[in-house]
Structures are given as structure tokens and as C-alpha cells.
Design a protein around this motif. Sequence first.
Motif, PDB file in Angstrom:
ATOM      1  N   GLU A  28       0.830  -1.207   0.000  1.00  0.00           N
ATOM      2  CA  GLU A  28       0.000   0.000   0.000  1.00  0.00           C
ATOM      3  C   GLU A  28       0.867   1.260   0.000  1.00  0.00           C
ATOM      4  O   GLU A  28       0.550   2.250  -0.668  1.00  0.00           O
ATOM      5  CB  GLU A  28      -0.933  -0.011   1.209  1.00  0.00           C
ATOM      6  N   ALA A  29       1.973   1.211   0.742  1.00  0.00           N
ATOM      7  CA  ALA A  29       2.874   2.368   0.789  1.00  0.00           C
ATOM      8  C   ALA A  29       3.434   2.693  -0.589  1.00  0.00           C
ATOM      9  O   ALA A  29       3.681   3.859  -0.918  1.00  0.00           O
ATOM     10  CB  ALA A  29       4.016   2.102   1.770  1.00  0.00           C
ATOM     11  N   ALA A  30       3.632   1.667  -1.428  1.00  0.00           N
ATOM     12  CA  ALA A  30       4.227   1.862  -2.750  1.00  0.00           C
ATOM     13  C   ALA A  30       3.309   2.619  -3.701  1.00  0.00           C
ATOM     14  O   ALA A  30       3.764   3.122  -4.737  1.00  0.00           O
ATOM     15  CB  ALA A  30       4.610   0.516  -3.360  1.00  0.00           C
ATOM     16  N   THR A  31       2.021   2.699  -3.379  1.00  0.00           N
ATOM     17  CA  THR A  31       1.079   3.450  -4.225  1.00  0.00           C
ATOM     18  C   THR A  31       0.549   4.684  -3.509  1.00  0.00           C
ATOM     19  O   THR A  31      -0.442   5.279  -3.940  1.00  0.00           O
ATOM     20  CB  THR A  31      -0.088   2.546  -4.663  1.00  0.00           C
ATOM     21  N   SER A  32       1.183   5.079  -2.418  1.00  0.00           N
ATOM     22  CA  SER A  32       0.769   6.253  -1.656  1.00  0.00           C
ATOM     23  C   SER A  32       1.189   7.533  -2.378  1.00  0.00           C
ATOM     24  O   SER A  32       2.086   7.509  -3.231  1.00  0.00           O
ATOM     25  CB  SER A  32       1.390   6.223  -0.258  1.00  0.00           C
ATOM     26  N   ARG A  68       2.988   9.967  -1.297  1.00  0.00           N
ATOM     27  CA  ARG A  68       4.394  10.270  -1.053  1.00  0.00           C
ATOM     28  C   ARG A  68       5.293   9.412  -1.938  1.00  0.00           C
ATOM     29  O   ARG A  68       6.330   9.868  -2.425  1.00  0.00           O
ATOM     30  CB  ARG A  68       4.723  10.035   0.417  1.00  0.00           C
ATOM     31  N   ALA A  69       4.912   8.150  -2.140  1.00  0.00           N
ATOM     32  CA  ALA A  69       5.669   7.278  -3.035  1.00  0.00           C
ATOM     33  C   ALA A  69       5.620   7.818  -4.463  1.00  0.00           C
ATOM     34  O   ALA A  69       6.634   7.826  -5.173  1.00  0.00           O
ATOM     35  CB  ALA A  69       5.117   5.856  -2.980  1.00  0.00           C
ATOM     36  N   GLY A  70       4.450   8.267  -4.871  1.00  0.00           N
ATOM     37  CA  GLY A  70       4.303   8.807  -6.213  1.00  0.00           C
ATOM     38  C   GLY A  70       5.144  10.046  -6.435  1.00  0.00           C
ATOM     39  O   GLY A  70       5.742  10.233  -7.503  1.00  0.00           O
ATOM     40  N   THR A  71       5.227  10.901  -5.414  1.00  0.00           N
ATOM     41  CA  THR A  71       6.047  12.110  -5.512  1.00  0.00           C
ATOM     42  C   THR A  71       7.518  11.755  -5.682  1.00  0.00           C
ATOM     43  O   THR A  71       8.231  12.339  -6.507  1.00  0.00           O
ATOM     44  CB  THR A  71       5.858  12.986  -4.261  1.00  0.00           C
ATOM     45  N   ALA A  72       7.990  10.770  -4.885  1.00  0.00           N
ATOM     46  CA  ALA A  72       9.387  10.345  -4.990  1.00  0.00           C
ATOM     47  C   ALA A  72       9.679   9.760  -6.372  1.00  0.00           C
ATOM     48  O   ALA A  72      10.730  10.035  -6.969  1.00  0.00           O
ATOM     49  CB  ALA A  72       9.708   9.326  -3.900  1.00  0.00           C
ATOM     50  N   ALA A  73       8.754   8.958  -6.885  1.00  0.00           N
ATOM     51  CA  ALA A  73       8.944   8.359  -8.209  1.00  0.00           C
ATOM     52  C   ALA A  73       8.991   9.436  -9.291  1.00  0.00           C
ATOM     53  O   ALA A  73       9.791   9.352 -10.233  1.00  0.00           O
ATOM     54  CB  ALA A  73       7.829   7.359  -8.495  1.00  0.00           C
ATOM     55  N   THR A  74       8.156  10.454  -9.160  1.00  0.00           N
ATOM     56  CA  THR A  74       8.138  11.543 -10.136  1.00  0.00           C
ATOM     57  C   THR A  74       9.450  12.322 -10.106  1.00  0.00           C
ATOM     58  O   THR A  74      10.006  12.686 -11.148  1.00  0.00           O
ATOM     59  CB  THR A  74       6.964  12.492  -9.847  1.00  0.00           C
ATOM     60  N   ARG A  75       9.949  12.565  -8.881  1.00  0.00           N
ATOM     61  CA  ARG A  75      11.200  13.327  -8.753  1.00  0.00           C
ATOM     62  C   ARG A  75      12.364  12.603  -9.424  1.00  0.00           C
ATOM     63  O   ARG A  75      13.123  13.192 -10.192  1.00  0.00           O
ATOM     64  CB  ARG A  75      11.517  13.570  -7.278  1.00  0.00           C
ATOM     65  N   ILE A  76      12.518  11.307  -9.149  1.00  0.00           N
ATOM     66  CA  ILE A  76      13.636  10.584  -9.758  1.00  0.00           C
ATOM     67  C   ILE A  76      13.365  10.335 -11.242  1.00  0.00           C
ATOM     68  O   ILE A  76      14.286  10.237 -12.044  1.00  0.00           O
ATOM     69  CB  ILE A  76      13.930   9.268  -9.015  1.00  0.00           C
ATOM     70  N   GLY A  77      12.083  10.275 -11.611  1.00  0.00           N
ATOM     71  CA  GLY A  77      11.729  10.078 -13.015  1.00  0.00           C
ATOM     72  C   GLY A  77      12.226  11.210 -13.890  1.00  0.00           C
ATOM     73  O   GLY A  77      12.648  10.988 -15.031  1.00  0.00           O
ATOM     74  N   ARG A  78      12.195  12.426 -13.349  1.00  0.00           N
ATOM     75  CA  ARG A  78      12.700  13.572 -14.126  1.00  0.00           C
ATOM     76  C   ARG A  78      14.194  13.426 -14.401  1.00  0.00           C
ATOM     77  O   ARG A  78      14.685  13.820 -15.465  1.00  0.00           O
ATOM     78  CB  ARG A  78      12.417  14.875 -13.370  1.00  0.00           C
ATOM     79  N   LEU A 124      10.943   5.428  -0.339  1.00  0.00           N
ATOM     80  CA  LEU A 124      11.682   4.261  -0.824  1.00  0.00           C
ATOM     81  C   LEU A 124      10.772   3.308  -1.583  1.00  0.00           C
ATOM     82  O   LEU A 124      11.153   2.756  -2.619  1.00  0.00           O
ATOM     83  CB  LEU A 124      12.348   3.534   0.345  1.00  0.00           C
ATOM     84  N   ALA A 125       9.552   3.122  -1.057  1.00  0.00           N
ATOM     85  CA  ALA A 125       8.608   2.231  -1.744  1.00  0.00           C
ATOM     86  C   ALA A 125       8.324   2.721  -3.157  1.00  0.00           C
ATOM     87  O   ALA A 125       8.206   1.925  -4.099  1.00  0.00           O
ATOM     88  CB  ALA A 125       7.315   2.130  -0.935  1.00  0.00           C
ATOM     89  N   GLY A 126       8.223   4.035  -3.320  1.00  0.00           N
ATOM     90  CA  GLY A 126       7.992   4.594  -4.653  1.00  0.00           C
ATOM     91  C   GLY A 126       9.164   4.352  -5.586  1.00  0.00           C
ATOM     92  O   GLY A 126       8.982   4.088  -6.784  1.00  0.00           O
ATOM     93  N   LEU A 127      10.391   4.430  -5.039  1.00  0.00           N
ATOM     94  CA  LEU A 127      11.574   4.172  -5.862  1.00  0.00           C
ATOM     95  C   LEU A 127      11.671   2.695  -6.230  1.00  0.00           C
ATOM     96  O   LEU A 127      12.006   2.349  -7.372  1.00  0.00           O
ATOM     97  CB  LEU A 127      12.833   4.617  -5.121  1.00  0.00           C
ATOM     98  N   TYR A 128      11.383   1.809  -5.260  1.00  0.00           N
ATOM     99  CA  TYR A 128      11.380   0.375  -5.569  1.00  0.00           C
ATOM    100  C   TYR A 128      10.420   0.074  -6.710  1.00  0.00           C
ATOM    101  O   TYR A 128      10.711  -0.746  -7.590  1.00  0.00           O
ATOM    102  CB  TYR A 128      10.931  -0.435  -4.353  1.00  0.00           C
ATOM    103  N   ARG A 129       9.272   0.716  -6.675  1.00  0.00           N
ATOM    104  CA  ARG A 129       8.213   0.380  -7.643  1.00  0.00           C
ATOM    105  C   ARG A 129       8.618   0.664  -9.084  1.00  0.00           C
ATOM    106  O   ARG A 129       8.222  -0.055 -10.001  1.00  0.00           O
ATOM    107  CB  ARG A 129       6.928   1.131  -7.293  1.00  0.00           C
TER     108      ARG A 129
END
Length: 456
Positions: A234-238, A240-250, A345-350
Amino acid sequence: MGRLIAISNRTAADASARAGGLAVAVWESLRSTGGIWFGWSGNIVEDEVGEPQVFSDEGVEFVTTDFTEAEHDGFYLQYANRVIWPVFHYRVDLAHFSSKDFDVYADVNERIAELVAPRLKEGDSVWVHDYHFLLMGDFLRRSGWTGPIGFFLHIPFPSPEVFRALPEHERIARAMCEFSVLGFQSKTDRSNFVRYLLENYDAVDEGEGWIGVFGRRIRANAYPIGIDAKGFAEAATSPRAGTAATRIGRFLGGRNLVLGVDRMDYSKGLPQRFEAVGKLFDHFPSTRGRVSVTQIAPPSRSKVEEYRDLRTQLDGLAGRINGDYGDLDWIPLRYLARSYDRRELAGLYRIARVCLVTPLRDGMNLVAKEFVMAQDPDDPGVLVLSEFAGAAEQLTDALIVNPHDTYKVAETIYHALEMTLEERQARWEKLRDIVMAQDIEWWRHKFLDDLSTDLT
């Protein structure tokens, strides 16, 4: 079962510390039984320790004590982390043996036992955690406590010949055999401990985990610790996880992410991992410009000399890789020596295509399990896992590697990057099923069920 009494170096007295790991499992049992949690307050005083701090939260009583400067140095920094930690991780060369530090280690174990013993009642079960309190069972028995005492070792237990490098190995082994139930992360760790007893003290392995030794009958088993699998998914789709994924995605710009998340510790094999990343770009030129490696490595025990040296070594290796292969719009290896929230971290793992979990030696390594639970079922990443992590006994559908063979690790990363979607999904589904079935609640029940068994 009556009350659960927990003993660990640090407690979850701060509610924010109850989000994951050990606290999740211990907290529920403490809360449901009206239990007590003993440990260090986190405070260091100059000369003399005052009365323990006692308070309650959600029906759980906390009893914490300060350490003097001498106790913190001799017990924690020196004996626990410059003797037990390196020896148990097969780095005898890094151990700083000192009988004086062992005396402080024993004194702190005894002092904590003296806080615990008067508060114990008939029907209680005591659960001691980790390498800080290897002597606790002995001191509780000396206090007159005859009830069940469980012990769980969160780090590896070394082979007998390595364990015997400890000048105090016999004292420690005898003290460990005062516990009713001894828990290890893996079958290998359990086998190492039992083999030590068989080779040195004519112990009898009676089967079903039972050992006869020193005139006692104890139980020693492997209880591989799990995670809050559903909660981490659940944390991986939160948000905050989405924000982290977007930041590293850029930063990624459509490149594949190869991710490592470890404390900065010599047991984690980070120099070998960086060398493998260098060989990935050296020998597999198609990865240049289309793969970005990010290593998150928050500093650990920065007061200890070996950790400062490790950081210097990693800085040099990262500089070599980026100097050789970096370009105006591409940094091959990003190395971040800071911590991140578990949801980040969960967002980055995903979004990672590959996760590198390649310790030289590890009790379990929960990053491997967190990575599995964070994956998108439609497009899962690949776990590259060291054969020397306890998790390798369970997660056999990961790509298992020897972290010392840096070319093979590089080749395995390349294989993971090229793996078909069908194979990635098939491997991930098997890994997910294991992590979910053997989660943190499974671990807690498995251990406490054994502890509640009549040992007479």
C-alpha cells in the motif's frame, strides 16, 4: 500466554518508530497482553545513571534507562559494534578485542536484567532481541527467573571456527543456552550455532529443534523475519511514493533504474557492488546512456573508524565510474548518503527495473522483501540477491549471485535488464507469494508459539 516482556537496545517509545520492522510484531503482542518494553532511553549522561524512565502508551509500559558515557562507549560502540558485529559478519580482521570492553558489555546486560527481574510475574514470557544482549538470559536466570526466555538474533551467527575467534566465546555460548528458545534468521545460522555446541560441549541434537546441552534442554530454530507485506504494498502506491517516483523520473529521462538501498556498512558489500556497476558499463556498452544506477546509503555509526573509511572508498569508486562514463546529460551512478522515508523508498522500488541486494553477509535483509512487495504486477522489476543474505533461503526465484564475483554480478544485472516481461512476472509472483505468506505476523506467531511450549 501471559504478559510479553520485550528487551531490546532501542524501544518504540516514540510512536513514529512503530511503522515497520520489529516494532510492528512486538507492539501488537505487547499491547494485547499489557506487556512491558525495556531498553535504552537514547540519552547519554556523563557519570551516573538516575532512575529509569517509566511511562505507558496504549496499554504498553516502557522502562528505559540512560547510559553513561563509559557504558555507551564500552557496551555499544566498542564491544557490540567493534567486536560482535564484525565477528558475526565474518570480519574478524576488523574486530578490536578488549577484555575491558567485554566487562562493560556484561555490566550493562546485568544492569538491564536488574531492571527487568523485579517486574516479572508468573506467567510472563520474556523476548530478548539481538546481539546487544547475548548475556541477558544468564543474568535473568541468576536473578531467580525460571520462566520462558526467548532470544532472537537479527544478524548472522558465524561458523564455529569464526565464533571461536571471540576470546569470550565460551561465556557467551553458555549464556545463550540459558534462553529457552533461540531464534536465528536462517537455517545456516541455526546450523552454525548447533555445530558449535556439538563440537565443543558434547551437545545432543535431538531433532525438531531441540538441543540437550549443559544439563538443559533448549530449542533452537530458524525463524526468518518478514515484513508488513500488505502495508508495504500500500505504501508503494501512496501519494508520497508517487512524488518520490516523479522526482527521480525527471532525472531518469526514460532510462532504466538500477537501485540499491543499504545502510553504509562494510557488511553490505557496497565497494564490490560499485565495482560490479563499473564492469557493467565496461563490458556491456549497450547499457551506457540507457541505465542509471542509484545507490542510497545513509551513514551508519559514523563515530566508528571503519565506517568513515568505507565512505571514503565509495566516494572514490563512484568518482571513477562517473568520470569514465558520465556525460552532460547522464550520471551513470548516483550515490546518495542520506535517509529517505519508507514511503519514498517504496515509490523508488516500484519504478526500479533492477534492485541490487548484494551484502557480503546479512542476517535477513528486508530490502529484498520490500522491493518485491512494492512492484507493479503488470511490469515488475527483478531482484538480484546475494547468496549470503538470509533472504536467499526463501527468495529462490531472485537472481542469486556471489557478491565477490563482480564480473558475474555485472553480467547478472545485464541479464535482469534484458529479461522478458513474462519471466519477470513469473519470478515476481513466486517471490510475492512467499513474502506474503511468511510476513511479520507469521514470524511473530511462529516464534511465540514455540516460546509458549512447555519446556519442562
